[in-house]
Write a protein that holds these residues in place. Sequence first.
Motif, PDB file in Angstrom:
ATOM      1  N   ALA A 249       0.767  -1.205  -0.009  1.00  0.00           N
ATOM      2  CA  ALA A 249       0.053  -0.150  -0.156  1.00  0.00           C
ATOM      3  C   ALA A 249       0.761   1.288  -0.065  1.00  0.00           C
ATOM      4  O   ALA A 249       0.700   2.272  -0.830  1.00  0.00           O
ATOM      5  CB  ALA A 249      -0.998  -0.201   1.106  1.00  0.00           C
ATOM      6  N   ILE A 250       2.055   1.239   0.828  1.00  0.00           N
ATOM      7  CA  ILE A 250       2.913   2.233   0.897  1.00  0.00           C
ATOM      8  C   ILE A 250       3.523   2.555  -0.516  1.00  0.00           C
ATOM      9  O   ILE A 250       3.383   3.734  -1.130  1.00  0.00           O
ATOM     10  CB  ILE A 250       3.845   2.030   1.851  1.00  0.00           C
ATOM     11  CG1 ILE A 250       3.176   2.118   3.518  1.00  0.00           C
ATOM     12  CG2 ILE A 250       4.932   3.235   1.727  1.00  0.00           C
ATOM     13  CD1 ILE A 250       4.218   1.796   4.456  1.00  0.00           C
ATOM     14  N   ASP A 251       3.858   1.502  -1.055  1.00  0.00           N
ATOM     15  CA  ASP A 251       4.456   1.681  -2.416  1.00  0.00           C
ATOM     16  C   ASP A 251       3.559   2.380  -3.708  1.00  0.00           C
ATOM     17  O   ASP A 251       3.899   3.199  -4.128  1.00  0.00           O
ATOM     18  CB  ASP A 251       5.177   0.304  -2.867  1.00  0.00           C
ATOM     19  CG  ASP A 251       6.373  -0.166  -2.207  1.00  0.00           C
ATOM     20  OD1 ASP A 251       6.969   0.847  -1.544  1.00  0.00           O
ATOM     21  OD2 ASP A 251       6.570  -1.213  -2.180  1.00  0.00           O
ATOM     22  N   LEU A 252       2.367   1.739  -3.313  1.00  0.00           N
ATOM     23  CA  LEU A 252       1.405   2.123  -4.296  1.00  0.00           C
ATOM     24  C   LEU A 252       1.052   3.481  -4.177  1.00  0.00           C
ATOM     25  O   LEU A 252       0.764   4.269  -4.972  1.00  0.00           O
ATOM     26  CB  LEU A 252       0.057   1.245  -4.283  1.00  0.00           C
ATOM     27  CG  LEU A 252      -1.004   1.486  -5.158  1.00  0.00           C
ATOM     28  CD1 LEU A 252      -0.754   1.394  -6.565  1.00  0.00           C
ATOM     29  CD2 LEU A 252      -2.190   0.719  -4.891  1.00  0.00           C
ATOM     30  N   LEU A 253       0.582   3.859  -3.117  1.00  0.00           N
ATOM     31  CA  LEU A 253       0.402   5.442  -2.706  1.00  0.00           C
ATOM     32  C   LEU A 253       1.348   6.457  -2.714  1.00  0.00           C
ATOM     33  O   LEU A 253       1.047   7.597  -3.058  1.00  0.00           O
ATOM     34  CB  LEU A 253      -0.511   5.282  -1.141  1.00  0.00           C
ATOM     35  CG  LEU A 253      -1.779   4.663  -1.072  1.00  0.00           C
ATOM     36  CD1 LEU A 253      -1.935   4.458   0.374  1.00  0.00           C
ATOM     37  CD2 LEU A 253      -2.849   5.255  -1.809  1.00  0.00           C
ATOM     38  N   ASN A 254       2.599   6.021  -2.775  1.00  0.00           N
ATOM     39  CA  ASN A 254       3.639   6.927  -2.756  1.00  0.00           C
ATOM     40  C   ASN A 254       3.673   7.214  -4.329  1.00  0.00           C
ATOM     41  O   ASN A 254       4.491   8.231  -4.546  1.00  0.00           O
ATOM     42  CB  ASN A 254       4.961   6.271  -2.490  1.00  0.00           C
ATOM     43  CG  ASN A 254       5.279   6.499  -0.947  1.00  0.00           C
ATOM     44  OD1 ASN A 254       4.679   7.630  -0.455  1.00  0.00           O
ATOM     45  ND2 ASN A 254       5.810   5.763   0.028  1.00  0.00           N
ATOM     46  N   ASP A 255       3.552   6.287  -5.079  1.00  0.00           N
ATOM     47  CA  ASP A 255       3.551   6.582  -6.599  1.00  0.00           C
ATOM     48  C   ASP A 255       2.606   7.401  -7.302  1.00  0.00           C
ATOM     49  O   ASP A 255       2.667   7.873  -8.187  1.00  0.00           O
ATOM     50  CB  ASP A 255       3.736   5.090  -7.356  1.00  0.00           C
ATOM     51  CG  ASP A 255       4.887   4.197  -7.062  1.00  0.00           C
ATOM     52  OD1 ASP A 255       5.930   4.831  -6.656  1.00  0.00           O
ATOM     53  OD2 ASP A 255       4.944   3.190  -7.206  1.00  0.00           O
ATOM     54  N   GLU A 256       1.525   7.572  -6.352  1.00  0.00           N
ATOM     55  CA  GLU A 256       0.390   8.209  -6.917  1.00  0.00           C
ATOM     56  C   GLU A 256       0.782  10.064  -7.103  1.00  0.00           C
ATOM     57  O   GLU A 256       1.504  10.334  -5.868  1.00  0.00           O
ATOM     58  CB  GLU A 256      -0.889   7.967  -6.174  1.00  0.00           C
ATOM     59  CG  GLU A 256      -1.517   6.563  -6.618  1.00  0.00           C
ATOM     60  CD  GLU A 256      -2.679   6.224  -5.714  1.00  0.00           C
ATOM     61  OE1 GLU A 256      -3.360   7.027  -4.845  1.00  0.00           O
ATOM     62  OE2 GLU A 256      -3.303   5.183  -6.154  1.00  0.00           O
TER      63      GLU A 256
END
Length: 405
Positions: free
Chosen positions: A398-405
């Motif tokens: 989730a952290i990786d996904l949300l940091n990429d947004e």
Amino acid sequence: MAFDPLLLRPLFPILAQSAYDHPLTYLDNAATTQKPLPVLDAIQDYYRHFNANVHRGAHFLSDRATNRFEQARDTVARFINAPEQSHVIWTKGATEAINVVAYGLEHILEKGDEILITSLEHHANLVPWQQLAFRTGARLRIVPLTSNGEWEPEFSHYFTDRTRIFAATQVSNAIGASTPLKTMIDLAKQQGAFTLVDGAQAVAHYPVDVQALGCDFYVFSGHKMYGPTGIGVLYGKNHALEILMPYQTGGEMVRHVSYQATEFNVLPYRLEAGTPHIEGVIGLAAACDFLNAQDRLALLAWEQSLANHVYTRLHKAGGIEIYSPEKNTTLVSLSVPNIHILDINAYLDSQGVAVRAGSHCAHPLMAQLGVAGTLRASFACYNTMEEANRFCDVLLDAIDLLNDE
């Protein structure tokens, strides 16, 4: 570990289901625990075989219900090592139990008296005392944590000759930190203050001995210790319960009534107005029996090992603020800079991982930590190491996904 949670999981059928096509990973146990089959069976048995009101009926079903009801009181008294079953008062939960005490002690307070709590408190152990201070002119004082989440080396100066009530949580629901209760209770006793312990987050994990604690009152809720919702316990020493003015009046708590006056009943009934939550009481006793049938220290060690494992993994991953102690806790409370906890929670939920995101009914503590809220994963006896790792894996995704947004 000597303890194997897989041996207990069949007793919790709710855990076998899927959530959004993923295996359900339930890690919101600090909010409420799931219920084992013995608790569900005890409640169904009451309704199937002896459903009747207690104490008032002179017939077969009422006698059976009353006997089981009072046996449950004895079971709970033994569970917390209360001296007598009359020291156990049934309430709707820990919140109502604290309110019973706060209203019941109002008549002993006057302007300038002090009510002392800690900065770890759930709103349930803050607002009743705050409102009591407003009504009486007393002063609400706080024993604070330091900025790094530890207790001051010397906090005895908060206990003064004006301290009339000291109320503290045993374990924080928000960050999992423990309170040095024995020391604080002894300090309060030296000032002649009444003492109350909020044990809602402790009883599912720790063996509780109210006589060893020495507190005047101890409160907890059934639903956080594998029992039903809507039932809780107020334990009190005899002199402490006797001084309480009844919070509610009406049926059951009376001995004799005329139009001119009412004679209240003896303890414990004097503080139990109206028809009680009979099936809840019976279910709570079954939950106590369930816990007593386990190796409590092995359960605690397992739950703490899960929290410690998660803490270690996330600490090594970096970029995560963790507010819980590294050891001796059964939950992990965290936030991630620049990512809203509700966004993380939504992703976890979509993957079948149930945690809690928010202030955890501890607004002042969150303000002290400098966050609007935290993400909390809390563990119970039925949780596995695979679930602890799944939480970490999905959180990091989730952290990786949300940091990429």
